[in-house]
Write a protein that holds these residues in place. Sequence first.
Motif, PDB file in Angstrom:
ATOM      1  N   TYR C  14       0.762  -1.225  -0.029  1.00  0.00           N
ATOM      2  CA  TYR C  14      -0.077   0.002   0.042  1.00  0.00           C
ATOM      3  C   TYR C  14       1.201   1.127  -0.159  1.00  0.00           C
ATOM      4  O   TYR C  14       0.611   2.246  -0.727  1.00  0.00           O
ATOM      5  CB  TYR C  14      -0.910   0.050   1.328  1.00  0.00           C
ATOM      6  CG  TYR C  14      -2.063   1.218   1.252  1.00  0.00           C
ATOM      7  CD1 TYR C  14      -3.181   0.944   0.586  1.00  0.00           C
ATOM      8  CD2 TYR C  14      -1.826   2.211   1.707  1.00  0.00           C
ATOM      9  CE1 TYR C  14      -4.124   1.998   0.608  1.00  0.00           C
ATOM     10  CE2 TYR C  14      -2.583   3.338   1.527  1.00  0.00           C
ATOM     11  CZ  TYR C  14      -3.757   3.135   0.925  1.00  0.00           C
ATOM     12  OH  TYR C  14      -4.701   4.283   1.066  1.00  0.00           O
ATOM     13  N   GLY C  18       0.131   2.512  -3.356  1.00  0.00           N
ATOM     14  CA  GLY C  18      -1.226   2.969  -2.904  1.00  0.00           C
ATOM     15  C   GLY C  18      -2.266   1.895  -3.484  1.00  0.00           C
ATOM     16  O   GLY C  18      -3.536   2.479  -3.627  1.00  0.00           O
ATOM     17  N   MET C  19      -2.111   0.643  -3.031  1.00  0.00           N
ATOM     18  CA  MET C  19      -3.282  -0.216  -3.462  1.00  0.00           C
ATOM     19  C   MET C  19      -3.294  -1.254  -2.496  1.00  0.00           C
ATOM     20  O   MET C  19      -2.332  -1.565  -2.128  1.00  0.00           O
ATOM     21  CB  MET C  19      -3.033  -0.536  -5.018  1.00  0.00           C
ATOM     22  CG  MET C  19      -3.368  -2.208  -5.125  1.00  0.00           C
ATOM     23  SD  MET C  19      -2.794  -2.822  -6.775  1.00  0.00           S
ATOM     24  CE  MET C  19      -3.327  -4.228  -6.276  1.00  0.00           C
ATOM     25  N   ILE C  20      -4.508  -1.676  -2.224  1.00  0.00           N
ATOM     26  CA  ILE C  20      -4.641  -2.695  -1.433  1.00  0.00           C
ATOM     27  C   ILE C  20      -4.558  -4.166  -2.405  1.00  0.00           C
ATOM     28  O   ILE C  20      -5.354  -4.474  -3.199  1.00  0.00           O
ATOM     29  CB  ILE C  20      -6.215  -2.773  -0.735  1.00  0.00           C
ATOM     30  CG1 ILE C  20      -6.519  -1.690  -0.048  1.00  0.00           C
ATOM     31  CG2 ILE C  20      -6.434  -4.200   0.067  1.00  0.00           C
ATOM     32  CD1 ILE C  20      -7.900  -1.485   0.434  1.00  0.00           C
ATOM     33  N   PHE C  22      -5.387  -7.205  -2.594  1.00  0.00           N
ATOM     34  CA  PHE C  22      -6.460  -8.411  -1.973  1.00  0.00           C
ATOM     35  C   PHE C  22      -5.742  -9.680  -2.305  1.00  0.00           C
ATOM     36  O   PHE C  22      -6.352 -10.667  -1.267  1.00  0.00           O
ATOM     37  CB  PHE C  22      -7.634  -8.160  -2.869  1.00  0.00           C
ATOM     38  CG  PHE C  22      -8.598  -7.295  -2.545  1.00  0.00           C
ATOM     39  CD1 PHE C  22      -9.452  -7.980  -1.421  1.00  0.00           C
ATOM     40  CD2 PHE C  22      -8.739  -5.996  -2.896  1.00  0.00           C
ATOM     41  CE1 PHE C  22     -10.425  -6.932  -0.987  1.00  0.00           C
ATOM     42  CE2 PHE C  22      -9.643  -5.257  -2.481  1.00  0.00           C
ATOM     43  CZ  PHE C  22     -10.635  -5.563  -1.252  1.00  0.00           C
ATOM     44  N   ARG C  85      -8.699   3.629 -12.050  1.00  0.00           N
ATOM     45  CA  ARG C  85      -8.623   3.621 -10.699  1.00  0.00           C
ATOM     46  C   ARG C  85      -9.005   2.185 -10.253  1.00  0.00           C
ATOM     47  O   ARG C  85      -8.574   1.659  -9.267  1.00  0.00           O
ATOM     48  CB  ARG C  85      -9.865   4.769  -9.767  1.00  0.00           C
ATOM     49  CG  ARG C  85      -9.493   5.294  -8.654  1.00  0.00           C
ATOM     50  CD  ARG C  85     -10.203   6.477  -8.372  1.00  0.00           C
ATOM     51  NE  ARG C  85     -11.777   6.467  -8.859  1.00  0.00           N
ATOM     52  CZ  ARG C  85     -12.700   6.026  -8.024  1.00  0.00           C
ATOM     53  NH1 ARG C  85     -12.552   5.584  -7.038  1.00  0.00           N
ATOM     54  NH2 ARG C  85     -13.871   6.018  -8.657  1.00  0.00           N
ATOM     55  N   LEU C  86     -10.354   1.773 -10.713  1.00  0.00           N
ATOM     56  CA  LEU C  86     -10.761   0.586  -9.984  1.00  0.00           C
ATOM     57  C   LEU C  86     -10.083  -0.687 -10.630  1.00  0.00           C
ATOM     58  O   LEU C  86     -10.231  -1.832 -10.281  1.00  0.00           O
ATOM     59  CB  LEU C  86     -12.188   0.316 -10.470  1.00  0.00           C
ATOM     60  CG  LEU C  86     -13.394   1.375  -9.621  1.00  0.00           C
ATOM     61  CD1 LEU C  86     -14.607   0.886  -9.920  1.00  0.00           C
ATOM     62  CD2 LEU C  86     -13.158   1.217  -8.143  1.00  0.00           C
ATOM     63  N   LEU C  89      -7.684  -2.752  -8.452  1.00  0.00           N
ATOM     64  CA  LEU C  89      -8.420  -3.462  -7.398  1.00  0.00           C
ATOM     65  C   LEU C  89      -9.331  -4.736  -7.738  1.00  0.00           C
ATOM     66  O   LEU C  89      -9.173  -5.772  -7.421  1.00  0.00           O
ATOM     67  CB  LEU C  89      -9.460  -2.233  -6.819  1.00  0.00           C
ATOM     68  CG  LEU C  89      -9.692  -2.377  -5.612  1.00  0.00           C
ATOM     69  CD1 LEU C  89      -8.582  -2.399  -4.704  1.00  0.00           C
ATOM     70  CD2 LEU C  89     -10.598  -1.157  -5.047  1.00  0.00           C
ATOM     71  N   ILE C  93      -8.665  -8.763  -6.856  1.00  0.00           N
ATOM     72  CA  ILE C  93      -9.830  -9.438  -6.413  1.00  0.00           C
ATOM     73  C   ILE C  93      -9.949 -10.736  -7.366  1.00  0.00           C
ATOM     74  O   ILE C  93      -9.884 -11.895  -6.891  1.00  0.00           O
ATOM     75  CB  ILE C  93     -11.171  -8.937  -6.451  1.00  0.00           C
ATOM     76  CG1 ILE C  93     -11.107  -7.600  -5.508  1.00  0.00           C
ATOM     77  CG2 ILE C  93     -12.406  -9.813  -6.071  1.00  0.00           C
ATOM     78  CD1 ILE C  93     -12.322  -6.723  -5.770  1.00  0.00           C
ATOM     79  N   VAL C 221      -8.504 -10.414   5.624  1.00  0.00           N
ATOM     80  CA  VAL C 221      -9.321  -9.588   6.053  1.00  0.00           C
ATOM     81  C   VAL C 221      -8.652  -8.764   7.519  1.00  0.00           C
ATOM     82  O   VAL C 221      -8.721  -7.635   7.741  1.00  0.00           O
ATOM     83  CB  VAL C 221     -10.702  -9.505   6.221  1.00  0.00           C
ATOM     84  CG1 VAL C 221     -11.469  -8.352   6.684  1.00  0.00           C
ATOM     85  CG2 VAL C 221     -11.171  -9.853   4.563  1.00  0.00           C
ATOM     86  N   PHE C 224      -5.638  -6.956   7.060  1.00  0.00           N
ATOM     87  CA  PHE C 224      -5.743  -5.842   6.618  1.00  0.00           C
ATOM     88  C   PHE C 224      -6.418  -4.771   7.490  1.00  0.00           C
ATOM     89  O   PHE C 224      -5.645  -3.691   8.000  1.00  0.00           O
ATOM     90  CB  PHE C 224      -6.594  -5.888   5.352  1.00  0.00           C
ATOM     91  CG  PHE C 224      -6.959  -4.346   4.910  1.00  0.00           C
ATOM     92  CD1 PHE C 224      -5.880  -3.701   3.849  1.00  0.00           C
ATOM     93  CD2 PHE C 224      -8.187  -3.925   5.258  1.00  0.00           C
ATOM     94  CE1 PHE C 224      -6.333  -2.498   3.367  1.00  0.00           C
ATOM     95  CE2 PHE C 224      -8.268  -2.653   4.608  1.00  0.00           C
ATOM     96  CZ  PHE C 224      -7.438  -1.886   3.872  1.00  0.00           C
ATOM     97  N   VAL C 228      -4.383  -1.459   9.140  1.00  0.00           N
ATOM     98  CA  VAL C 228      -5.429   0.009   8.962  1.00  0.00           C
ATOM     99  C   VAL C 228      -5.145   0.382  10.370  1.00  0.00           C
ATOM    100  O   VAL C 228      -4.894   1.477  10.717  1.00  0.00           O
ATOM    101  CB  VAL C 228      -6.729  -0.259   8.271  1.00  0.00           C
ATOM    102  CG1 VAL C 228      -7.501   0.863   8.738  1.00  0.00           C
ATOM    103  CG2 VAL C 228      -6.646  -0.453   6.955  1.00  0.00           C
ATOM    104  N   ILE C 232      -2.001   2.563   7.978  1.00  0.00           N
ATOM    105  CA  ILE C 232      -1.419   2.042   6.977  1.00  0.00           C
ATOM    106  C   ILE C 232      -0.267   2.673   6.181  1.00  0.00           C
ATOM    107  O   ILE C 232      -0.224   3.730   6.303  1.00  0.00           O
ATOM    108  CB  ILE C 232      -2.422   1.732   5.834  1.00  0.00           C
ATOM    109  CG1 ILE C 232      -2.157   0.807   4.748  1.00  0.00           C
ATOM    110  CG2 ILE C 232      -3.083   3.300   5.002  1.00  0.00           C
ATOM    111  CD1 ILE C 232      -3.436  -0.092   4.417  1.00  0.00           C
ATOM    112  N   PRO C 277      -9.099   7.212  10.098  1.00  0.00           N
ATOM    113  CA  PRO C 277      -8.750   6.297   8.992  1.00  0.00           C
ATOM    114  C   PRO C 277      -7.120   6.416   8.888  1.00  0.00           C
ATOM    115  O   PRO C 277      -6.540   5.550   8.210  1.00  0.00           O
ATOM    116  CB  PRO C 277      -9.203   7.161   7.934  1.00  0.00           C
ATOM    117  CG  PRO C 277      -9.974   8.214   8.333  1.00  0.00           C
ATOM    118  CD  PRO C 277      -9.878   8.324   9.902  1.00  0.00           C
TER     119      PRO C 277
END
Lengths: 425, 265, 289
Positions: C14, C18-20, C22, C85-86, C89, C93, C221, C224, C228, C232, C277
Amino acid sequence: MRPAVRDAVLSALIALGLFAPMVGLVLSNGEQGLELHGRPLAAAVVVALVFFGRLGMHLWTHRPGHEARTIRKSLKVPAGTSKFLAPALLAAAVLLPLTGSRYYVDLGTLVLTYVMLGWGLNIVVGLAGLLDLGYVAFYAVGAYSYALLAETFGLGFWTCLPLAGILAAFAGILLGFPVLRLRGDYLAIVTLAFGEIIRVVLINWVELTHGPNGITDIPRPTLFGLRFSMDDGDDTVAGFFGIEAETIQRVIFLYYVILALALLTNWVTLRLRRMPLGRAWEALREDEIACKSLGINVTNTKLTAFATGALFGGFAGAFFATRQAFISPESFTFIESATVLAIVVLGGLGSQLGVALAALVMVGGLEMLRDLLSTIGEQMGSELFSGLAGELPTYRMLIFGLALVVMMVLRPRGLVSGRTPTARL
Amino acid sequence: MLTVTDLTMRFGGLTAVDRLSFEARPGDITAVIGPNGAGKTTVFNCVTGFYRPSSGGIALRHADGASFELARMPGHRIAARAKVARTFQNIRLFAGMTVLENLLVAQHNTLMAATGFGVVAILGPGRYRAAERAGIEKARHWLDRIGLTDRANDPAGALPYGAQRRLEIARAMCIDPVLLCLDEPAAGLNPRESEELNQLLLGIRDGGCSLLLIEHDMGVVMRISDHIVVLDHGKKIADGTPGEVRTDPAVIAAYLGEGDEEDAA
Amino acid sequence: MIYGLIAVGYTMVYGIIGMINFAHGDIFMVGAFLSLIALLALAGLGITSIPIALALTLLFAAGLAALYGWTVERVAYRPLRGSFRLAPLISAIGMSIVLQNFVQVSQGARVKPMTALIPGGWELMNQDGFTVQLSWMQIAIVATTLIVLTIFTWLVTKTPLGRTMRACEQDLKMAGLLGIDTDRTISLTFVIGAALAAVAGLLFLLYYGVIDFFIGFLAGVKAFTAAVLGGIGSLPGAVLGGLLIGLIEVFWSAYFSVEYKDVAAFAILILVLIFRPTGILGRAEVEKV
C-alpha cells in the motif's frame, strides 16, 4: 526466434517453480492422516502449456509487420449491432417459455436473476464508480426480509417485495452513511467486511434466522391472489381458468416475474442516467473533486447510488427467496458478490447490454456447458466427459477469477464499451 | 465582494499561508501571483472550501447583500450557495462524458430541484423537460462563447488541451457564479489560445462575474488584471494595480528578480 | 503476531503503490500449503530432525511464495499501472479468487489436518489442577516473528534496497526519474511481502495444525484490519495492529462469544476507518488539489 525461446524457457521455469509443488504434489486425507502423492504428469502438462503459450504469444506479438498493438482499445460494437441485439435478446427472453422446456425456463430464471443483480450492482460500480464487494449483503437482506415477514406476519410476496427492497436500501444507507466518505479501496474492503458480518449474523442469530438451517416453506408468489397449486381449488390459477394444474405453470410464472423485475431495474437505470442524478453519478466516477467544485453534495450522491443499487439487490433477494422457497446463509457468500462483480466488469462497467450478455455467458453458458458435458458423458459412457462435468463447478470460480484479471489487463472498459451520451445537442 | 482577513493555513509544522489579508472588489479581475511555493494554490483551496483554514476569515458578499463565511462552509455548499466556482491547475473534466454532459452536470443543483429530487421525474416528465431544455440552452450559450458547439457530443477527454481549458471555464460558469476562481488558466496555452482566453475572461468580467486568478503567465496577468496581490512565502508583499505592482521594489526583489523565466513579460 | 506478519505485506504494498493487494491473504494461504507439502516431503525423504526440517521448510515456502508474489504482481498488477482507478483493485480480487480456487482444484477442498510437531510446553504455574501453560509452539511463534521482523526492519532501514523502497514510497515518479528501477523495486516489495506471508503461513500451520484453501480470506481481512489499525503505510504500525487484533480476538472470544469473533474484527475495521482512517501510527494525508 532465439529471444522467443529464451523467454518461453524462462516462463516455463517460473511455472515449474509455481506449479511443481502445488500441482505436482497433492495432499490427500489418507487413513494415517495426511499423505503426499506425486502427480508429475499434471505438473508437466501445466508447465508445457505455459512454455508453448508464452512461445506462441511471443511469436505472435513479434511477428513481422506487426505494429504496436491497440489491444487496449475496447471492442467497438458496430452501432447497428447493439440496436438489433438488445431487442433480439428481449424477444428471445419473452418467448423462451414457449419452448415449454422446464430446463430452459429454470436456467433462464437463474440467468435473469444474475442479470438483475448485475444491473443493480452496475448502478453502484458502473455508474457511480464505487466498488462494492458486499453486494450480496443486500441480496441477503432482501431475501431474509421477505422470508421473515412471510413467516412472522403471513404477508404475501407482492406486499413484501417493496418492503424487502426498502429494507435493503435502508441497510445500504446505514452502511453507506459512515463509509462513503472513505477512499475507493477502503470502501471496497469495508463493504466486503459488511457482507461477511451479515452472513455471520445470519448464521449465529438462531432465534431469528434459524441459523445455518435456514428458513423453509417460504410462500410462493400469487397471480392477483391466485395460488399456483396442484389441489385444484377455486383460488388456484389452474382452478380459476379451468385448466389442468402443472408445475411448469408456476415455473413460467416465476420466470416472467423475474423478467419483469429485471426490466424494471433496467428501465429505472436508463431513466436515471438521463436525469441529473444519474449524470452526477457518472461525474462522480470520473472526478470526485471536480464534482465538489460544482456544488454537488458528493456524500449524498454516493448514498443515493448505494441505496438504489441495494434496493434492486433487495428485490432480487426477495425473488430468490420465493423461487427457492428455502434460504440459508450458505447462499450469500462472498463468492456470490464476486460472481456478480465479475459479470458487471466483464460486461463493461456501465453498459446495460454488456451486463446482460455477460450474465448469459457466465451463468447460462457455464451451466449449459456442464449439462452438455454430462449428457455426452452419459451417452458415450465416457468417464472423461462426465468427470469434466463434475469438475466444472469447481473450475467455475477459477474461470471467473481469471476472467476478472484478463479483462482488466486487456480491456479495462469491458467487452461492450462505448457509452451512449445522455443528452445531445 | 471577497474579503480575506488574517488567513492562516498550516500543514503540520509548515505555514503555507501566514496572516494574509486582501480584498477582491466586485466586477474586478483580481490576480494572485507569486513565486512557486508562495501559497497561491493554498489560498485558492481555502477560498473554494477544499481546505479548512487554520485561522482567519474569508467573507463573501453578494450584490444583493447576502453574505457568506466561506471558511466555515462545507466545500460543495460554497459552490451551490455562495456561488463561487473554480477551475483546476491540472484540468479536471469528466473525461468520459461528453462536452454537453459536462456542462449539464454543472447545473446539477438547478436541474435536481426541477426533478423533485430524482423521484418524481422517473415517473413523469413535465416540469423536468422544460428545466432540461433550459439547461441545454444555457450549455449551448457557453459552447458558442468558447467555440465548441460542434464538438458538444464528443467525449470531453478527446478535446485538445486548449479546448479542455476553455471547457473547464465554461463548466464553472454554468453554476452561475458571482466569483470565478481560476488556477493557472493560461498554463500550457500557445500565444493565440492565450489571447482567446484573455478575451473570454474579460467577457466574463463584463458579464458581471468577478474573477480571482492565479497565473504564472505575466502577459495574461498584466494585461487583464484590475488588481494584483503578490505573495511570497505565504505573506502578502504587495497589493495594487498592475502598474503599481510592476514598479514595487519588494516585488522586483522577491519575485521578478528571482528567476529569468518569470519576468518574460 | 501472525496477523502482524501478514499486515506488514499489506502495508508495504500500500505504501508503495497505494493499492490494497487483495490477493495477499491468499499468498499467505499458499504459503501454508507449501509449508505442509514441504514438511511431508522432507519427512518422506527421511529428514526427521525437526529443527532442520522446519528451517528447510521455511526457506522452501518463503522462496516459492515469493515467486508467487512476484508472478501475481507481474501478471495482474504491472500491466495496469496507470490504468483507471478500479482496474488494479478488480484485478487483485480476481487474482485472489484465482489463487483460492487454484489451490482448491489442485489440492482438494477438504481440510488438511496435521499432527503437532512441537508438543509440550513450559508450565508457568499449576494451582489446584489449573495449569497455565506456555507451549513451546507459542514461544517458537513469538521468537520467529521477532527474528523475521528484525531482519526485515534492518533490510528496510539500513540497506540500499530499503532506501530505494522508501524513496518509491515517497514519490514513485520522482524515484523513477532519479534512475531507480521502480518496477524492480515494486516487484521486490511484493516478493518480500509474500515471503513474510509464507512465514506467517508456516506458523499458522504449526500452531493450528489445520489448513484449507479458504483461510486466506479471513486472515487477509484481519491482517488488513491490523494494517489499517496500526496506520497503513507504517511498518511498526502493522505489527502493533497485528498484536492488537490478536489480543482483541482472544479477549472477545473469552468474554463474549466465539461465534461473533470474526464480526469483532470486521467491526473494528469499520470503526477505525470511520473515526481514525490514519490509524494509530499513520500520518495524515492531505489531499492534493
